[in-house]
Design an enzyme around this catalytic site. Structure first.
Site, mmCIF file in Angstrom:
data_model
loop_
_atom_site.group_PDB
_atom_site.id
_atom_site.type_symbol
_atom_site.label_atom_id
_atom_site.label_comp_id
_atom_site.label_asym_id
_atom_site.label_seq_id
_atom_site.Cartn_x
_atom_site.Cartn_y
_atom_site.Cartn_z
ATOM 1 N N GLU A 144 -6.712 92.546 -9.406
ATOM 2 C CA GLU A 144 -7.914 92.159 -8.656
ATOM 3 C C GLU A 144 -9.217 92.370 -9.423
ATOM 4 O O GLU A 144 -10.228 91.736 -9.121
ATOM 5 C CB GLU A 144 -7.980 92.905 -7.320
ATOM 6 C CG GLU A 144 -8.226 94.409 -7.439
ATOM 7 C CD GLU A 144 -8.364 95.098 -6.081
ATOM 8 O OE1 GLU A 144 -7.509 94.874 -5.210
ATOM 9 O OE2 GLU A 144 -9.339 95.853 -5.906
ATOM 10 N N HIS A 150 -10.403 92.860 -0.991
ATOM 11 C CA HIS A 150 -10.636 94.312 -0.901
ATOM 12 C C HIS A 150 -11.824 94.631 0.009
ATOM 13 O O HIS A 150 -12.794 95.260 -0.407
ATOM 14 C CB HIS A 150 -10.857 94.904 -2.303
ATOM 15 C CG HIS A 150 -10.460 96.354 -2.399
ATOM 16 N ND1 HIS A 150 -9.784 96.879 -3.458
ATOM 17 C CD2 HIS A 150 -10.648 97.396 -1.553
ATOM 18 C CE1 HIS A 150 -9.581 98.178 -3.273
ATOM 19 N NE2 HIS A 150 -10.105 98.511 -2.100
ATOM 20 N N ARG A 195 -3.337 99.709 -2.377
ATOM 21 C CA ARG A 195 -3.652 99.403 -3.776
ATOM 22 C C ARG A 195 -2.698 98.314 -4.244
ATOM 23 O O ARG A 195 -1.494 98.356 -3.964
ATOM 24 C CB ARG A 195 -3.494 100.643 -4.665
ATOM 25 C CG ARG A 195 -4.657 101.630 -4.601
ATOM 26 C CD ARG A 195 -5.953 101.058 -5.176
ATOM 27 N NE ARG A 195 -7.047 102.007 -5.129
ATOM 28 C CZ ARG A 195 -7.905 102.147 -4.121
ATOM 29 N NH1 ARG A 195 -7.795 101.378 -3.053
ATOM 30 N NH2 ARG A 195 -8.881 103.028 -4.178
HETATM 31 P P1 NAD Z 1 -4.523 109.983 2.919
HETATM 32 O O1 NAD Z 1 -4.554 110.798 1.678
HETATM 33 O O2 NAD Z 1 -5.115 110.547 4.181
HETATM 34 O O3 NAD Z 1 -2.999 109.576 3.256
HETATM 35 C C1 NAD Z 1 -2.115 109.062 2.309
HETATM 36 C C2 NAD Z 1 -0.716 109.476 2.721
HETATM 37 O O4 NAD Z 1 0.202 108.853 1.838
HETATM 38 C C3 NAD Z 1 -0.459 110.987 2.627
HETATM 39 O O5 NAD Z 1 0.081 111.464 3.845
HETATM 40 C C4 NAD Z 1 0.538 111.125 1.485
HETATM 41 O O6 NAD Z 1 1.444 112.184 1.680
HETATM 42 C C5 NAD Z 1 1.242 109.785 1.576
HETATM 43 N N1 NAD Z 1 1.952 109.408 0.361
HETATM 44 C C6 NAD Z 1 1.715 109.770 -0.918
HETATM 45 N N2 NAD Z 1 2.606 109.184 -1.740
HETATM 46 C C7 NAD Z 1 3.428 108.441 -0.951
HETATM 47 C C8 NAD Z 1 4.553 107.620 -1.202
HETATM 48 N N3 NAD Z 1 5.011 107.424 -2.446
HETATM 49 N N4 NAD Z 1 5.149 107.022 -0.157
HETATM 50 C C9 NAD Z 1 4.699 107.207 1.110
HETATM 51 N N5 NAD Z 1 3.641 107.979 1.405
HETATM 52 C C10 NAD Z 1 3.017 108.590 0.387
HETATM 53 O O7 NAD Z 1 -5.179 108.598 2.540
HETATM 54 P P2 NAD Z 1 -5.865 107.529 3.514
HETATM 55 O O8 NAD Z 1 -7.299 107.883 3.664
HETATM 56 O O9 NAD Z 1 -5.004 107.335 4.702
HETATM 57 O O10 NAD Z 1 -5.808 106.230 2.586
HETATM 58 C C11 NAD Z 1 -4.573 105.566 2.322
HETATM 59 C C12 NAD Z 1 -4.789 104.537 1.234
HETATM 60 O O11 NAD Z 1 -5.619 103.487 1.698
HETATM 61 C C13 NAD Z 1 -5.556 105.053 0.036
HETATM 62 O O12 NAD Z 1 -4.723 105.754 -0.846
HETATM 63 C C14 NAD Z 1 -6.125 103.803 -0.591
HETATM 64 O O13 NAD Z 1 -5.221 103.327 -1.553
HETATM 65 C C15 NAD Z 1 -6.225 102.851 0.565
HETATM 66 N N6 NAD Z 1 -7.612 102.469 0.886
HETATM 67 C C16 NAD Z 1 -7.907 101.162 0.857
HETATM 68 C C17 NAD Z 1 -9.180 100.728 1.183
HETATM 69 C C18 NAD Z 1 -9.523 99.264 1.237
HETATM 70 O O14 NAD Z 1 -10.715 98.910 1.368
HETATM 71 N N7 NAD Z 1 -8.576 98.352 1.153
HETATM 72 C C19 NAD Z 1 -10.159 101.673 1.496
HETATM 73 C C20 NAD Z 1 -9.807 103.030 1.526
HETATM 74 C C21 NAD Z 1 -8.529 103.426 1.215
#
Ligand code: NAD
Length: 341
Positions: free
Chosen positions: A266, A298, A237
């Site tokens: 964005e 994105h 994000r």
């Molecule tokens: P997930 O929930 O499986 O994993 C996220 C991890 O981050 C968890 O293990 C959580 O404990 C950890 N976390 C929470 N706060 C934290 C912090 N302050 N510091 C470090 N770690 C922390 O999520 P995911 O499916 O792996 O997705 C991760 C991220 O990817 C999403 O949150 C989203 O922002 C992003 N995403 C981006 C796109 C894109 O198109 N660019 C698409 C999907 C997801």
């Protein structure tokens, strides 16, 4: 159910219609290209549900207008819900559902692509050869093998990024307030605190959700702790990074490579063709001007598999709501500070 679909592109329409047909759900979709915000909310009048994406604005004002005009469900086509005011949604009687899981490979593989692109300067090489310029000057990269990569957020996506990088022979360090045994199982991966990760990594890749606590996790102070010349990748994000501090970090040479698929502001730029306009965001324009910066719009999620997962889950979320079934992908208030994806 009658559903107003906002921020619709041709591909959204295709995947949603295909899933609607394949599951015999028979929802009636009214597609709008417009982004949902207070001034467009009345487009959803008489629609029991709205279907929205990451940059739609579901703040208090929008939700109140939606509720006044009969909307009872917000179906997010994303995992993240940081754009929804859940308190107001609850107050006005609107349920919120999301796509809690879709292909994590889509984002993980894209993050690796950004690393390769920046390191080996493929964006320059592609343009050079098309220009009959076959010089290698300025294209020097480094071996990923034996480099240390820091993964911030070791959930579904972070673990896959780690697994792929292990294949390259990288050392892995992770930071996550909720350690994941699957990450610790990868090669020599180990958990460290954030400052050790920042100080020891040649590449840092962000895979954590945006929460109120980690807004601007990457700022002047954390950038100062990084190894000079570090590569920073953000596919999570935009608001995880203070862009102005990142620009200072790039200018000073601490950040040697900067790859972002997400950007703080964005919503005013991404997913639109602005090629005929003058972009008014000076920070974005300055960032674009650096030769070691790669920005994508994105698109990390954008694979056939992920789109199919998103459409199928969205249809099933709407069908469950219509049938009065329990909502397995409902976003409830207490989750607000723990998950935003
Ligand atoms: P997930 O929930 O499986 O994993 C996220 C991890 O981050 C968890 O293990 C959580 O404990 C950890 N976390 C929470 N706060 C934290 C912090 N302050 N510091 C470090 N770690 C922390 O999520 P995911 O499916 O792996 O997705 C991760 C991220 O990817 C999403 O949150 C989203 O922002 C992003 N995403 C981006 C796109 C894109 O198109 N660019 C698409 C999907 C997801």
């Amino acid at each position: 159910m009658k559903v107003a679909v906002f921020s619709t592109e041709k591909y959204d329409r295709e995947f949603l219609e295909a899933a609607n047909t394949a599951t015999n759900a028979n929802h009636e979709f009214i597609f709008h290209e417009a982004r949902l915000e207070a001034k467009t909310a009345t487009l959803a009048a008489e629609c029991s549900a709205v279907c929205v994406f990451v940059n739609d604005d579901l703040g208090a004002e929008t939700l109140k207008i939606l509720a006044e005009h009969g909307t009872r469900l917000v179906a997010l086509r994303s995992t993240g819900f940081n754009n929804v005011d859940l308190e107001t949604a609850t107050e006005v009687g609107i349920k919120v559902v999301r796509v809690s899981v879709y292909s994590p490979y889509s984002v993980a593989e894209f993050a690796i692509g950004m690393m390769m692109m920046l390191n080996r300067k493929l964006y320059k090489a592609y343009n050079r050869v098309r220009d009959d310029n076959f010089s290698l000057n300025g294209l020097l990269g480094f071996d990923l093998h034996s480099r240390t990569v820091g993964i911030v957020g070791t959930g579904k996506i972070g673990v896959i990024v780690g697994q792929i990088l292990h294949g390259f022979g990288c050392h892995l360090v992770g930071y996550d307030p909720y350690p994941n045994p699957k990450f610790a199982e990868i090669g020599d991966a180990r958990y460290v605190d954030l400052s050790e990760l920042l100080g020891s990594s040649d590449i840092i890749s962000l895979h954590c959700p945006l929460t109120p606590e980690n807004h601007h996790l990457i700022n002047a102070k954390t950038i100062a702790q990084m190894k000079p010349g570090v590569m920073l990748i953000n596919t999570s994000r935009g608001q995880l990074i203070d862009t102005k501090s990142a620009i200072e970090g790039i200018k000073s040479g601490i950040i040697g490579y900067f790859g972002i698929d997400v950007y703080e502001q964005e919503e005013n730029i991404f997913f639109k063709d602005l090629s005929d306009t003058i972009i008014q965001d000076d920070t974005f324009q300055l960032l674009q001007s650096f030769p070691n910066v790669l920005i994508t719009s994105h698109q990390a999620f954008f694979t056939r598999e992920a789109m199919n997962d998103i459409a199928t889950t969205t249809i099933s979320n709407i069908t469950d709501f219509e049938a009065g079934n329990s909502l397995k992908n409902e976003v409830k208030l207490p989750e607000k500070v723990t998950v935003n994806a």
